[in-house]
Motif scaffolding. Structure first.
Motif, PDB file in Angstrom:
ATOM      1  N   LEU A  67      94.207  73.784  75.983  1.00  0.00           N
ATOM      2  CA  LEU A  67      93.759  74.694  77.038  1.00  0.00           C
ATOM      3  C   LEU A  67      94.753  74.726  78.191  1.00  0.00           C
ATOM      4  O   LEU A  67      95.027  75.797  78.755  1.00  0.00           O
ATOM      5  N   MET A  68      95.317  73.579  78.527  1.00  0.00           N
ATOM      6  CA  MET A  68      96.318  73.533  79.603  1.00  0.00           C
ATOM      7  C   MET A  68      97.573  74.300  79.209  1.00  0.00           C
ATOM      8  O   MET A  68      98.227  74.928  80.062  1.00  0.00           O
ATOM      9  N   VAL A  69      97.927  74.285  77.936  1.00  0.00           N
ATOM     10  CA  VAL A  69      99.081  75.065  77.476  1.00  0.00           C
ATOM     11  C   VAL A  69      98.800  76.555  77.639  1.00  0.00           C
ATOM     12  O   VAL A  69      99.665  77.325  78.083  1.00  0.00           O
ATOM     13  N   VAL A 126      96.183  67.598  86.838  1.00  0.00           N
ATOM     14  CA  VAL A 126      95.235  67.650  85.723  1.00  0.00           C
ATOM     15  C   VAL A 126      95.941  67.370  84.405  1.00  0.00           C
ATOM     16  O   VAL A 126      95.448  66.631  83.552  1.00  0.00           O
ATOM     17  N   LEU A 127      97.131  67.948  84.233  1.00  0.00           N
ATOM     18  CA  LEU A 127      97.874  67.778  82.984  1.00  0.00           C
ATOM     19  C   LEU A 127      98.251  66.317  82.749  1.00  0.00           C
ATOM     20  O   LEU A 127      98.031  65.779  81.656  1.00  0.00           O
ATOM     21  N   PHE A 128      98.799  65.661  83.762  1.00  0.00           N
ATOM     22  CA  PHE A 128      99.210  64.263  83.598  1.00  0.00           C
ATOM     23  C   PHE A 128      98.000  63.349  83.412  1.00  0.00           C
ATOM     24  O   PHE A 128      98.082  62.339  82.705  1.00  0.00           O
ATOM     25  N   THR A 129      96.870  63.707  84.044  1.00  0.00           N
ATOM     26  CA  THR A 129      95.648  62.921  83.831  1.00  0.00           C
ATOM     27  C   THR A 129      95.218  62.996  82.366  1.00  0.00           C
ATOM     28  O   THR A 129      94.861  61.981  81.763  1.00  0.00           O
ATOM     29  N   THR A 176     100.819  65.286  70.427  1.00  0.00           N
ATOM     30  CA  THR A 176     100.071  66.265  71.225  1.00  0.00           C
ATOM     31  C   THR A 176     100.697  66.436  72.599  1.00  0.00           C
ATOM     32  O   THR A 176     100.927  67.566  73.061  1.00  0.00           O
ATOM     33  N   ASP A 177     100.989  65.322  73.264  1.00  0.00           N
ATOM     34  CA  ASP A 177     101.570  65.400  74.608  1.00  0.00           C
ATOM     35  C   ASP A 177     102.978  65.981  74.581  1.00  0.00           C
ATOM     36  O   ASP A 177     103.343  66.809  75.432  1.00  0.00           O
TER      37      ASP A 177
END
Length: 593
Positions: A188-190, A219-222, A520-521
């Motif tokens: 979703l972030m992508v 949010v992404l790094f979390t 994934t990351d």
């Protein structure tokens, strides 16, 4: 400069861009129409470079939409994972309201519908932002968002107050679903990277840019680091998984037959159950019989046979009176698990004629199967003729009809006396305690609610030869978790379903999970960086040609530039004398899209 010098190739580019824009209009019109009822082109506007994507009011509406999306998802996830206990919820409402209705499924359908509605609105908003359109949410959708938010908050608060233990179920579910939720959240972030990058490079205020990018990256790094705090018993080294837990039929097979009837126990044995669980009460004339509730109202037709005694305690009926009751017709009419339609005509006919069984009948079924027996024993109310001797009566029936070693003796009253009378009984406790307390009480098995599941404690008890049974587990994902945690047995309503599971639904080695996490990351980070580079190149570095002179779309004069889509090429009429006849002339027509 003679207009004939305009190259034909440039005209083709202009024509292609013009067609792309107007061929794209139906898609944008559909998005804006569904989101803000702006079906006509003049009703909407594009967000110009340096402008915010919407007004302050619409920013608030968009923020409320995002908040509602997460809260409605939280409630939907909470309630869908509570499916294991839907039957308890529906019977709780039956006892409160006095009539049967599948409230749990209705609540699930409403929650799913509202979440789907909010999710579609959010998708429309993101698509409009990706197209560079200014947001305008129609008032009817704003009302829908407020209604969904109020429903999600109210339902969550009420269920948390009445059924707080389900939050433990939610936490347990994360031990199975967290890896997949992590992948979904990062994905979703992508997707969000596209509209965020587009508007980030179009902002002309550095404060806004820092705020938007800072929030997004936080949010992404979390999400990237969340797996560090994840624990699941199903992530273990290869070869360390123990045997599948034995299945004990909770009141028999209540999805296939009326609970606590001979038919139900026979169905449980046929489905592969290795044990049977029930509830025992003493009749007014001293006959132990099977009944879970304190009254006969829910699972018999006592309202028809004894209309003036419906609220009387079940133990205040004689055995002869109990034999007059039908204990199966309610199952067909109420269909508590939604499984009646799958039964054959023979099974339906048999279910309709079930009666209240005695403990002796139950033990005979268990003795023939050779499985374990587990039962709760309810003490008769004050004034009952056998309120002081109910344990001795029950013990006598057990010793007369089954091998004592098959019985998991759960009642805690007079446990030392029972142990002295029949040491072959497997003393079972319904509460956690220290190893010393359990061994001193001759406890060989624990019967615990599944929400207390702990791999460490199960392993600790097992090291002292104390087995653990978890109740009531009916969902495959919970059975998977109990299997991975090392439970020796589980009590279940869905014995016919769990008996067909030959391996855990989720099982990974630590190396496989680490690889999944890192991939994934890494892939998401690459895609997000690529999206930001693309928008930076398009907004800052894409050259815009005018004749032989090169400028940039977002350069110092971008405010006064003429878009290629705003250019119309016309053929000069021969009646005019200035340009050569037949020459093509580019005339800029500026209009508000």
């Amino acid at each position: 400069m003679p207009v004939t010098r305009l190259k034909l190739g440039k005209l083709k580019v202009v024509r292609r861009q013009l067609l792309q824009r107007y061929e794209h209009q139906p898609f944008v019109s559909c998005l804006a129409g569904l989101y803000g009822c702006q079906w006509r082109r003049y009703q909407r506007a594009r967000a110009q470079p340096g402008e915010c994507c919407c007004s302050k009011v619409e920013c608030g509406s968009f923020g409320l939409l995002i908040l509602t999306f997460f809260l409605s998802f939280l409630f939907l996830y909470f309630w869908s994972e509570a499916q294991n206990d839907y039957n308890d919820f529906d019977w709780f409402n039956f006892g409160t309201l006095g009539f049967w209705f599948p409230w749990s499924l209705v609540l699930l359908v409403i929650a799913a519908s509202l979440f789907t509605y909010i999710a579609l609105l959010l998708v429309l908003a993101l698509c409009l932002l990706s197209e560079g359109q200014r947001l305008y949410l129609h008032w009817s959708h704003k009302t829908g968002i407020v209604v969904t938010l109020a429903f999600s908050v109210t339902a969550t608060a009420i269920l948390s107050d009445l059924w707080s233990k389900e939050w433990k179920t939610l936490l347990l579910s994360l031990q199975v679903t967290a890896p997949f939720l992590h992948v979904a959240a990062v994905s979703l972030m992508v997707i969000l990277a596209w509209p965020i990058a587009l508007h980030f490079f179009r902002m002309n205020k550095r404060v806004r840019q820092v705020a938007v990018l800072g929030l997004y990256l936080s949010v992404l790094f979390t999400l990237y680091l969340v797996p560090l705090g994840m624990y699941s018993p199903c992530i273990k080294e290869a070869g360390t998984l123990g045997p599948a837990p034995k299945l004990i039929g909770h009141r028999g097979a209540p999805m296939l037959a009326p609970e606590n009837t001979v038919m139900s126990f026979e169905k449980a044995v046929e489905a592969g159950g290795e044990g049977l669980e029930t509830d025992v009460t003493i009749s007014y004339d001293g006959v132990p019989f099977l009944m879970h509730d304190s009254t006969l109202r829910r699972t018999t037709n006592v309202a028809e046979v004894f209309p003036n005694r419906t609220h009387l305690d079940a133990s205040m009926f004689t055995w002869a009176e109990l034999q007059q009751l039908n204990a199966g017709d309610w199952f067909l009419s109420r269909d508590p698990f939604g499984t009646v339609s799958s039964l054959s005509e023979v099974d339906c006919s048999q279910a309709q004629n079930q009666s209240v069984p005695s403990l002796a009948q139950f033990l005979e079924v268990a003795a023939r199967s050779g499985g374990l027996v587990l039962f709760d024993l309810r003490r008769p109310p004050y004034g009952h003729p056998y309120s002081q001797s109910y344990i001795n009566i029950t013990l006598q029936v057990v010793q007369a009809h089954i091998n004592s070693s098959q019985v998991l003796w759960l009642p805690s009253e007079d446990r030392e006396l029972v142990q002295a009378v029949d040491p072959q009984l497997q003393q079972t406790s319904g509460e956690k305690a220290s190893i010393k307390e359990l061994t001193d009480g001759h406890i060989t098995r624990l019967n615990l609610h599944y929400s207390t599941m702990s791999q460490q404690q199960i392993s600790k008890y097992q090291s002292e030869n104390i087995s653990t049974n978890l109740y009531v587990i009916s969902q495959p994902w919970l059975y998977t978790l109990a299997w991975c945690a090392g439970a020796q047995s589980v009590t279940t309503n869905s014995i016919h379903i769990l008996s067909n599971i030959d391996k855990p639904l989720f099982l990974m080695t630590p190396e496989e999970y680490s690889l999944m996490w890192i991939l994934t990351d890494a892939v998401s980070a690459f895609l997000i960086i690529a999206v930001f580079i693309f928008h930076w190149w398009r907004e800052r570095g894409l050259p815009f040609w005018s004749g032989s002179r090169q400028t940039h779309e977002n350069g110092p004069y971008s405010k006064f530039r003429t878009d290629s889509s705003d250019v119309i090429c016309v053929r000069w009429s021969p009646v005019h004398s200035d340009p050569p006849a037949g020459a093509l002339v580019s005339l800029p027509l500026v209009f508000n899209p």
